[in-house]
Write an enzyme that holds these catalytic residues in place. Structure first.
Site, short mmCIF file in Angstrom:
data_model
loop_
_atom_site.label_atom_id
_atom_site.label_comp_id
_atom_site.label_asym_id
_atom_site.label_seq_id
_atom_site.Cartn_x
_atom_site.Cartn_y
_atom_site.Cartn_z
N GLN B 260 0.83 -1.20 0.00
CA GLN B 260 0.00 0.00 0.00
C GLN B 260 0.87 1.26 0.00
OE1 GLN B 260 -3.19 -0.03 -0.47
NE2 GLN B 260 -3.32 2.20 -0.45
N HIS B 263 2.21 3.05 -3.20
CA HIS B 263 1.34 3.76 -4.14
C HIS B 263 1.63 5.25 -4.20
CE1 HIS B 263 -1.56 1.19 -6.04
NE2 HIS B 263 -1.83 0.55 -4.92
N HIS B 329 -8.89 -0.51 2.60
CA HIS B 329 -8.60 -1.94 2.66
C HIS B 329 -8.43 -2.37 4.12
CE1 HIS B 329 -6.65 -0.45 -1.12
NE2 HIS B 329 -7.39 -1.41 -1.63
N HIS B 421 -53.31 19.79 -5.93
CA HIS B 421 -53.09 18.37 -5.67
C HIS B 421 -54.40 17.70 -5.25
CE1 HIS B 421 -48.91 19.50 -5.89
NE2 HIS B 421 -48.48 18.31 -5.53
#
Lengths: 435, 435
Positions: B260, B263, B329, B421
């Site tokens: 990791q 990166h 993760h 309505h």
């Protein structure tokens, strides 16, 4: 009031241009203002909230009084009519039943050699619901935003809504909140309420997601805090589009068009029909029916600017145009509505036949009334239980299963230049190689 | 390199502060720049695209050459190693199988008296996929973003990716696009690519949703166009968090942490363990293993700033801290990982046991590697087939069914002051009353 145009004579393009043009205003001034509010609330919390409430809602609410007290809720339930409590209770049951059918589930896949993988569905922990105040304070919106959260299993639903000048919240809103099961209600509105929910203040807790309709300040603030928290969607001006053949009733069509037009001068009400007779009848009937509506000035503006009757040669053309416009509400007032439903691609909610008028869906049929507007039904969905859950994926491998794919993983990692990734696989087989 | 801290001695708070602090930079300068790019592309289309590509990618690509030609794709597939094609083909099959299990379906509910309502699930029509260029050009990201779109039934998948100075796209990216079945590829990157996809230009078609990772310019541009189109999520710096007991292997843990850290200097690698022995072993092993990694300068920065080993008294505390951090993760390197999985609430992807290292998930196990980062797993989910579909709700009532609820709808509409309505319901029963 409602102009009749032919689809194949520029009508289709005109309507699309009109509808999309509703949001072409320059928002940079609003954006600056909202950014400042959001930043101040982020930095100084309750202090900024109090100051903005004083400035925009013209009422000074001390920090201790921000949270609505249980006695205020009970009082509100006593002050509203018993008929209201009955209607809102029925609405709750029907909305809940529909949203329970949306329930999202976890699943898994297994493979030989001890591979298990899948998804786990978890409710969000805390959600913030924005409910507008003033003339657009709708108890139905409380049900529509809170019930799916409760069905999803959200632990805490926090509602924010602006107080009036006496520091009070509309009784109907409070009673609906009680019925829906809101956990906490804070008297704060506008961009400051959105910022408070996104970052938390001393008294207002930070949430995981903010949902619910609001004005341009609220919408811009939601867009700005998106990423810090999740939001439901970016809402714009709303619309109804009705596709009608000669089986339709002009009085029903007119009433349904007007029910959308009365919302907002920016609302659009469009009728697409194969019948010249219906087109002309509706054009006349509009003038009659709007006379008795208290909001007829809003209706007049909306219909003049964004109301159109479009004549089409056949229903295929009508449905194609509806898909291009991607309306929030689509009524299929035709003989065989389910047949045509299969061709509908872009719409928020579809109302079939002659006895499912749009307002039925607004209040209690069950489906959600928080819908994608302004053409965003191309990619957004109605608010749903899905909005209140998130997924985790999981993966379990045995050593044997990993051995089978290890060379492929190493190969792909090396091609991407990520040798640490390759190493995480290799290290698990090093001892075997040494042996 | 990796500091050991105790959870109950300020360690938990320190790590949370470190991780969240990664995004505390002032983005206002970037934001101005990106806003200008987005506006220019919206106004002048291809002209602006060409100019920004010239400025930022230092290559002049004429409008006719923006679209990657079929021959370029075929050439790329021939130029990459056959082993790469094998690995990427296997990855495709496994990713496709997992995502097919996510398939979203339509459903309906019926009630007596002719009430039918439900949801229809429709694929988005056209989706844009952003793939970074340069050193972060990962063919695996092409598979992860395109395959779920294809499984969902998206008609057209448009990929954008920045060209190099010779106006070319990385061969591996092109080969992966061919395998995944991308429909069109344009040589454009950065904020200008996002704006082109959101608004369309003469040559690049407007899409319904933009997905895929990117740098800060791409991320800010995605946030700005959100609402004009949908986007997948707001991505931030990524992280791995491993919870390990004494059953774990320190060499495996170390390799996974480093995978990791390599990166990005902003990536965070956190080990939470009940074992002092493991903590000390990993601390030493990190120094050894990182020596051989080509990206060890990135690893060193990442571990120094955001790498920590946290000692906990028991696994309950460890899981609680993991839920607070909500990592992208999460590895559960413990004896009974499935037991602990039931307690995990906030994480993007969970890897169970000692033989499901995170890089396995990055490439080919099946689950998606586009995951919520930086604590957003509290509310965002892994990229999935759900991201490529939308829902329509539908509602059909008979006159009898409407008669049963009409008074409640009228009541609620009148309380909200929306008489139009109420009238849409009343008009359908007027003739009956006259009779």
């Amino acid at each position: 009031m409602m102009k009749i145009v032919k689809m194949n004579n520029g009508g289709a393009e005109e309507v699309q241009r009109l509808i999309e043009g509703r949001t072409n205003q320059d928002l940079s001034l609003y954006r600056e203002q909202v950014l400042k509010i959001v930043e101040n609330v982020r930095r100084t919390g309750d202090m900024a909230v109090r100051e903005y409430t004083r400035r925009f809602d013209q009422v000074d609410i001390s920090i201790e009084n921000l949270l609505v007290k249980p006695t205020e809720l009970e009082e509100a339930c006593l002050r509203v009519e018993p008929e209201f409590m009955n209607s809102i209770q029925l609405a709750k049951e029907k909305i809940q039943r529909y949203h329970e059918a949306q329930f999202q589930t976890s699943w898994n896949l297994t493979e030989e050699d001890g591979v298990i993988m899948g998804q786990i569905c978890r409710p969000l922990e805390r959600v913030g619901v924005y409910i507008p105040g003033g003339s657009a304070a709708y108890p139905s919106s409380v049900l529509m935003t809170v019930i799916p959260a409760k069905v999803a299993g959200v632990k805490e639903v926090v509602m924010v809504t602006p107080p009036n000048r006496r520091g009070e919240i509309n009784h109907y809103i409070l009673a609906a909140a009680k019925v829906a099961g809101v956990d906490k209600i804070y008297k704060v509105g506008g961009a400051q309420a959105i910022a408070a929910l996104a970052y938390g203040t001393g008294s207002i807790p930070k949430v995981d997601k903010i949902v619910g309709p609001g004005n341009i300040y609220v919408t811009l603030a939601k867009q700005m805090v998106y990423g810090q928290v999740d939001i439901d969607m970016i809402a714009g001006p709303s619309e109804i589009l009705i596709v009608a053949d000669e089986s339709a009733n002009s009085r029903y069509l007119t009433a349904d068009l007007l029910s959308q037009a009365e919302h907002d001068p920016l609302a659009a009400a469009i009728l697409i029909t194969t019948s010249e007779k219906i087109a002309e009848e509706v054009q006349k009937e509009v003038i009659e029916q709007m006379k008795v509506l208290p909001r007829n000035e809003i209706v007049r503006q909306s219909l003049k600017n964004y109301g159109r009757i479009i004549l089409v040669d056949n229903l295929d053309d009508g449905i194609e145009l509806a898909n291009r416009i991607a309306p929030e509400h689509l009524e299929l007032a035709v003989k065989d509505p389910f047949k045509w439903l299969t061709r509908v691609k872009n719409a928020g909610a579809v109302f079939l036949g002659h006895f499912a008028p749009e307002p039925l869906g607004d209040y209690l049929a069950g489906p959600n009334h928080v819908l994608p507007t302004n053409g965003t039904a191309r990619f957004f969905s109605p608010l749903s239980v899905r909005d209140y859950v998130k997924y985790l994926s999981f993966l379990s491998y045995s050593k044997e299963a990993l051995a089978k794919v290890k060379d492929h993983v190493i190969n792909l990692a090396e091609i991407e230049g990520l040798l640490g990734h390759a190493n995480a696989i290799r290290v698990r087989f090093e001892d075997d190689e040494r042996r």
